[in-house]
Each structure stands twice: as structure tokens, then as C-alpha cells.
Scaffold this motif. Structure first.
Motif, PDB file in Angstrom:
ATOM      1  N   MET A 100      37.362  51.900  20.969  1.00  0.00           N
ATOM      2  CA  MET A 100      37.832  50.942  21.874  1.00  0.00           C
ATOM      3  C   MET A 100      38.963  51.492  23.496  1.00  0.00           C
ATOM      4  O   MET A 100      39.580  51.776  23.426  1.00  0.00           O
ATOM      5  CB  MET A 100      39.032  50.266  21.145  1.00  0.00           C
ATOM      6  CG  MET A 100      39.421  48.963  21.851  1.00  0.00           C
ATOM      7  SD  MET A 100      40.185  47.640  20.913  1.00  0.00           S
ATOM      8  CE  MET A 100      40.769  48.583  19.226  1.00  0.00           C
ATOM      9  N   ASP A 101      38.202  50.089  24.232  1.00  0.00           N
ATOM     10  CA  ASP A 101      38.363  50.714  25.967  1.00  0.00           C
ATOM     11  C   ASP A 101      39.098  48.977  25.603  1.00  0.00           C
ATOM     12  O   ASP A 101      38.144  47.734  25.151  1.00  0.00           O
ATOM     13  CB  ASP A 101      37.878  50.522  26.460  1.00  0.00           C
ATOM     14  CG  ASP A 101      36.809  52.087  26.514  1.00  0.00           C
ATOM     15  OD1 ASP A 101      37.750  53.294  26.497  1.00  0.00           O
ATOM     16  OD2 ASP A 101      35.892  52.064  27.054  1.00  0.00           O
ATOM     17  N   ILE A 102      40.247  49.103  26.193  1.00  0.00           N
ATOM     18  CA  ILE A 102      40.668  47.721  27.148  1.00  0.00           C
ATOM     19  C   ILE A 102      40.506  47.714  28.156  1.00  0.00           C
ATOM     20  O   ILE A 102      41.242  49.242  28.984  1.00  0.00           O
ATOM     21  CB  ILE A 102      41.787  47.530  26.504  1.00  0.00           C
ATOM     22  CG1 ILE A 102      41.813  47.204  24.430  1.00  0.00           C
ATOM     23  CG2 ILE A 102      42.653  45.754  26.424  1.00  0.00           C
ATOM     24  CD1 ILE A 102      43.315  47.335  23.552  1.00  0.00           C
ATOM     25  N   THR A 103      40.249  47.036  29.397  1.00  0.00           N
ATOM     26  CA  THR A 103      40.536  46.736  30.175  1.00  0.00           C
ATOM     27  C   THR A 103      41.771  45.397  31.013  1.00  0.00           C
ATOM     28  O   THR A 103      41.026  44.209  30.498  1.00  0.00           O
ATOM     29  CB  THR A 103      39.394  46.985  31.524  1.00  0.00           C
ATOM     30  OG1 THR A 103      38.718  45.439  31.185  1.00  0.00           O
ATOM     31  CG2 THR A 103      38.503  47.956  31.352  1.00  0.00           C
ATOM     32  N   ILE A 104      41.524  45.262  31.752  1.00  0.00           N
ATOM     33  CA  ILE A 104      42.221  44.156  32.642  1.00  0.00           C
ATOM     34  C   ILE A 104      41.035  43.956  33.277  1.00  0.00           C
ATOM     35  O   ILE A 104      40.819  44.208  34.289  1.00  0.00           O
ATOM     36  CB  ILE A 104      43.590  44.639  34.082  1.00  0.00           C
ATOM     37  CG1 ILE A 104      44.550  45.188  33.102  1.00  0.00           C
ATOM     38  CG2 ILE A 104      44.236  42.866  34.675  1.00  0.00           C
ATOM     39  CD1 ILE A 104      46.029  45.666  34.104  1.00  0.00           C
ATOM     40  N   HIS A 105      40.494  41.800  32.663  1.00  0.00           N
ATOM     41  CA  HIS A 105      39.615  42.190  33.492  1.00  0.00           C
ATOM     42  C   HIS A 105      40.170  40.742  34.939  1.00  0.00           C
ATOM     43  O   HIS A 105      39.738  40.132  36.018  1.00  0.00           O
ATOM     44  CB  HIS A 105      38.839  41.150  32.252  1.00  0.00           C
ATOM     45  CG  HIS A 105      38.046  40.394  33.118  1.00  0.00           C
ATOM     46  ND1 HIS A 105      36.657  41.549  33.100  1.00  0.00           N
ATOM     47  CD2 HIS A 105      37.276  38.876  32.756  1.00  0.00           C
ATOM     48  CE1 HIS A 105      35.824  40.279  33.597  1.00  0.00           C
ATOM     49  NE2 HIS A 105      35.532  38.709  33.140  1.00  0.00           N
ATOM     50  N   TYR A 106      41.464  39.433  34.380  1.00  0.00           N
ATOM     51  CA  TYR A 106      41.842  39.093  35.631  1.00  0.00           C
ATOM     52  C   TYR A 106      43.518  38.856  35.117  1.00  0.00           C
ATOM     53  O   TYR A 106      43.296  39.387  34.240  1.00  0.00           O
ATOM     54  CB  TYR A 106      41.140  36.999  34.517  1.00  0.00           C
ATOM     55  CG  TYR A 106      39.930  37.335  34.969  1.00  0.00           C
ATOM     56  CD1 TYR A 106      38.899  36.881  35.753  1.00  0.00           C
ATOM     57  CD2 TYR A 106      38.933  36.986  33.502  1.00  0.00           C
ATOM     58  CE1 TYR A 106      37.551  36.870  36.013  1.00  0.00           C
ATOM     59  CE2 TYR A 106      37.690  36.698  33.669  1.00  0.00           C
ATOM     60  CZ  TYR A 106      36.981  36.065  34.625  1.00  0.00           C
ATOM     61  OH  TYR A 106      35.558  36.290  35.105  1.00  0.00           O
ATOM     62  N   ALA A 107      43.940  38.679  36.723  1.00  0.00           N
ATOM     63  CA  ALA A 107      44.922  38.127  36.812  1.00  0.00           C
ATOM     64  C   ALA A 107      44.609  37.060  37.634  1.00  0.00           C
ATOM     65  O   ALA A 107      44.362  36.896  37.955  1.00  0.00           O
ATOM     66  CB  ALA A 107      45.963  39.543  37.179  1.00  0.00           C
ATOM     67  N   PHE A 108      46.484  35.987  37.083  1.00  0.00           N
ATOM     68  CA  PHE A 108      46.243  34.850  37.861  1.00  0.00           C
ATOM     69  C   PHE A 108      47.420  34.957  38.566  1.00  0.00           C
ATOM     70  O   PHE A 108      48.098  35.456  38.427  1.00  0.00           O
ATOM     71  CB  PHE A 108      46.391  34.147  36.538  1.00  0.00           C
ATOM     72  CG  PHE A 108      45.057  33.101  35.586  1.00  0.00           C
ATOM     73  CD1 PHE A 108      44.733  32.002  35.889  1.00  0.00           C
ATOM     74  CD2 PHE A 108      45.013  34.462  34.620  1.00  0.00           C
ATOM     75  CE1 PHE A 108      43.046  32.073  35.124  1.00  0.00           C
ATOM     76  CE2 PHE A 108      43.694  33.978  34.619  1.00  0.00           C
ATOM     77  CZ  PHE A 108      42.763  33.333  34.185  1.00  0.00           C
ATOM     78  N   LEU A 109      47.470  34.199  39.999  1.00  0.00           N
ATOM     79  CA  LEU A 109      48.590  34.221  41.301  1.00  0.00           C
ATOM     80  C   LEU A 109      48.410  32.804  41.368  1.00  0.00           C
ATOM     81  O   LEU A 109      46.839  32.222  41.208  1.00  0.00           O
ATOM     82  CB  LEU A 109      48.134  34.924  41.688  1.00  0.00           C
ATOM     83  CG  LEU A 109      49.145  36.358  42.219  1.00  0.00           C
ATOM     84  CD1 LEU A 109      48.235  37.113  43.276  1.00  0.00           C
ATOM     85  CD2 LEU A 109      49.977  36.170  41.703  1.00  0.00           C
ATOM     86  N   PRO A 110      49.392  31.915  41.145  1.00  0.00           N
ATOM     87  CA  PRO A 110      49.283  30.636  42.245  1.00  0.00           C
ATOM     88  C   PRO A 110      49.026  30.585  43.293  1.00  0.00           C
ATOM     89  O   PRO A 110      49.408  31.549  44.204  1.00  0.00           O
ATOM     90  CB  PRO A 110      50.591  30.180  41.403  1.00  0.00           C
ATOM     91  CG  PRO A 110      51.441  31.004  41.701  1.00  0.00           C
ATOM     92  CD  PRO A 110      51.064  32.382  41.428  1.00  0.00           C
ATOM     93  N   HIS A 111      48.289  29.360  43.906  1.00  0.00           N
ATOM     94  CA  HIS A 111      48.357  29.907  45.429  1.00  0.00           C
ATOM     95  C   HIS A 111      48.617  27.963  45.486  1.00  0.00           C
ATOM     96  O   HIS A 111      48.674  27.065  45.243  1.00  0.00           O
ATOM     97  CB  HIS A 111      47.227  29.141  46.234  1.00  0.00           C
ATOM     98  CG  HIS A 111      45.828  28.657  45.367  1.00  0.00           C
ATOM     99  ND1 HIS A 111      45.256  27.290  46.096  1.00  0.00           N
ATOM    100  CD2 HIS A 111      44.926  28.029  44.620  1.00  0.00           C
ATOM    101  CE1 HIS A 111      44.788  26.560  45.797  1.00  0.00           C
ATOM    102  NE2 HIS A 111      44.387  27.239  44.142  1.00  0.00           N
ATOM    103  N   THR A 112      49.025  27.668  47.172  1.00  0.00           N
ATOM    104  CA  THR A 112      49.002  26.782  47.852  1.00  0.00           C
ATOM    105  C   THR A 112      48.781  25.653  48.382  1.00  0.00           C
ATOM    106  O   THR A 112      48.903  24.726  48.886  1.00  0.00           O
ATOM    107  CB  THR A 112      50.926  26.264  47.850  1.00  0.00           C
ATOM    108  OG1 THR A 112      50.839  27.487  48.795  1.00  0.00           O
ATOM    109  CG2 THR A 112      52.029  26.869  46.386  1.00  0.00           C
ATOM    110  N   ASP A 113      47.480  26.831  49.209  1.00  0.00           N
ATOM    111  CA  ASP A 113      47.104  26.212  50.002  1.00  0.00           C
ATOM    112  C   ASP A 113      45.188  27.227  49.783  1.00  0.00           C
ATOM    113  O   ASP A 113      45.406  28.162  50.152  1.00  0.00           O
ATOM    114  CB  ASP A 113      47.674  26.312  50.720  1.00  0.00           C
ATOM    115  CG  ASP A 113      46.431  26.120  52.639  1.00  0.00           C
ATOM    116  OD1 ASP A 113      45.366  26.825  52.219  1.00  0.00           O
ATOM    117  OD2 ASP A 113      47.109  25.713  53.716  1.00  0.00           O
TER     118      ASP A 113
END
Length: 136
Positions: free
Chosen positions: A1-14
Motif C-alpha cells: 500500500m502506498d500513501i502519499t500527501i495529496h493536499y496540505a492546507f494553508l490559510p490566506h488573507t489576500d
């Protein structure tokens, strides 16, 4: 089984400032740009790596968050302690020079760390801490 990081979330203000930083300075491609009312979610990622993306999202949008909690979150974002990500480059010094020349908020110049990594750090326009490691 392969597991990868697909999305990381960061906030933006502009959203436009975020695009200027991630697209124009870092050279990431824009993969999605979705608006709803006065909010925008922008998905960016490194060219040639379609499986890894950062979603830049409006901060503190949960309807259950109070105005005071939202203010606290915005203050944490601005200080660079709410979210962050570590990138990697095979040309750390070149990337650092490009970001510095582009007006990025430098936190740390390229440094050989005691724990064996050469890295630098800066903040994106919202204040998120972005570190970059040198890779061979």
C-alpha cells in the motif's frame, strides 16, 4: 500500500497576494481557483508534480467560530505560528535569492543547521511560515 500527501492546507488573507507569492515567486502552477461569495480557495503545486498540492483557503470560515476566535486565528496566522509547510529545493541559495529579490518576508537566511539540514525560512503574505530544505 502506498500513501502519499495529496493536499496540505494553508490559510490566506489576500488571494491576489497569495497568487503573487506562490505562483509568481515560487513558480507553482495554479490548479484550481474557486470562489464562493467573498471567499476563494486556490490550489497550487509544483510544476510536474500533479499529486502534491497546497490549498490556500480563507481562514476561520467555520460558522461556529466567534468573532473573538476569528481574531485570535488571524493573529496566529500573522505571527507564523498557525500553519506552515516545509518545501525542498536542489538550489536553496538560488531560490532564496529569487524570493528575497521578489520582496518575500525573510525569517532566516540559508543556514547549515546543527541537526544536519541546510535550510532557510520566510513568511508568505498571510504570515504562514515557509521553510525550504536543501536537497541533493
Amino acid at each position: 500500500m502506498d500513501i502519499t500527501i495529496h493536499y496540505a492546507f494553508l490559510p490566506h488573507t489576500d488571494a491576489e497576494a497569495a497568487l503573487g507569492f506562490y505562483r509568481d515567486l515560487l513558480g507553482f502552477e495554479v490548479r484550481n481557483d474557486v470562489g464562493y461569495e467573498d471567499m476563494r480557495w486556490i490550489t497550487v503545486g509544483p510544476v510536474g508534480q500533479p499529486g502534491t498540492s497546497i490549498v490556500l483557503q480563507p481562514p476561520a470560515i467555520d460558522p461556529g467560530i466567534t468573532a473573538e476566535e476569528r481574531e485570535t486565528i488571524l493573529n496566529l496566522i500573522a505571527k507564523g505560528v498557525y500553519g506552515g509547510v516545509t518545501l525542498a529545493s536542489d538550489d536553496l541559495d538560488g531560490l532564496f535569492e529569487r524570493l528575497q529579490a521578489g520582496g518575500a518576508d525573510v525569517v532566516q537566511e540559508p543556514t547549515d543547521q546543527d541537526y544536519g539540514v541546510r535550510d532557510c525560512a520566510f513568511r508568505d503574505p498571510a504570515g504562514n511560515l515557509i521553510r525550504v530544505n536543501q536537497i541533493d
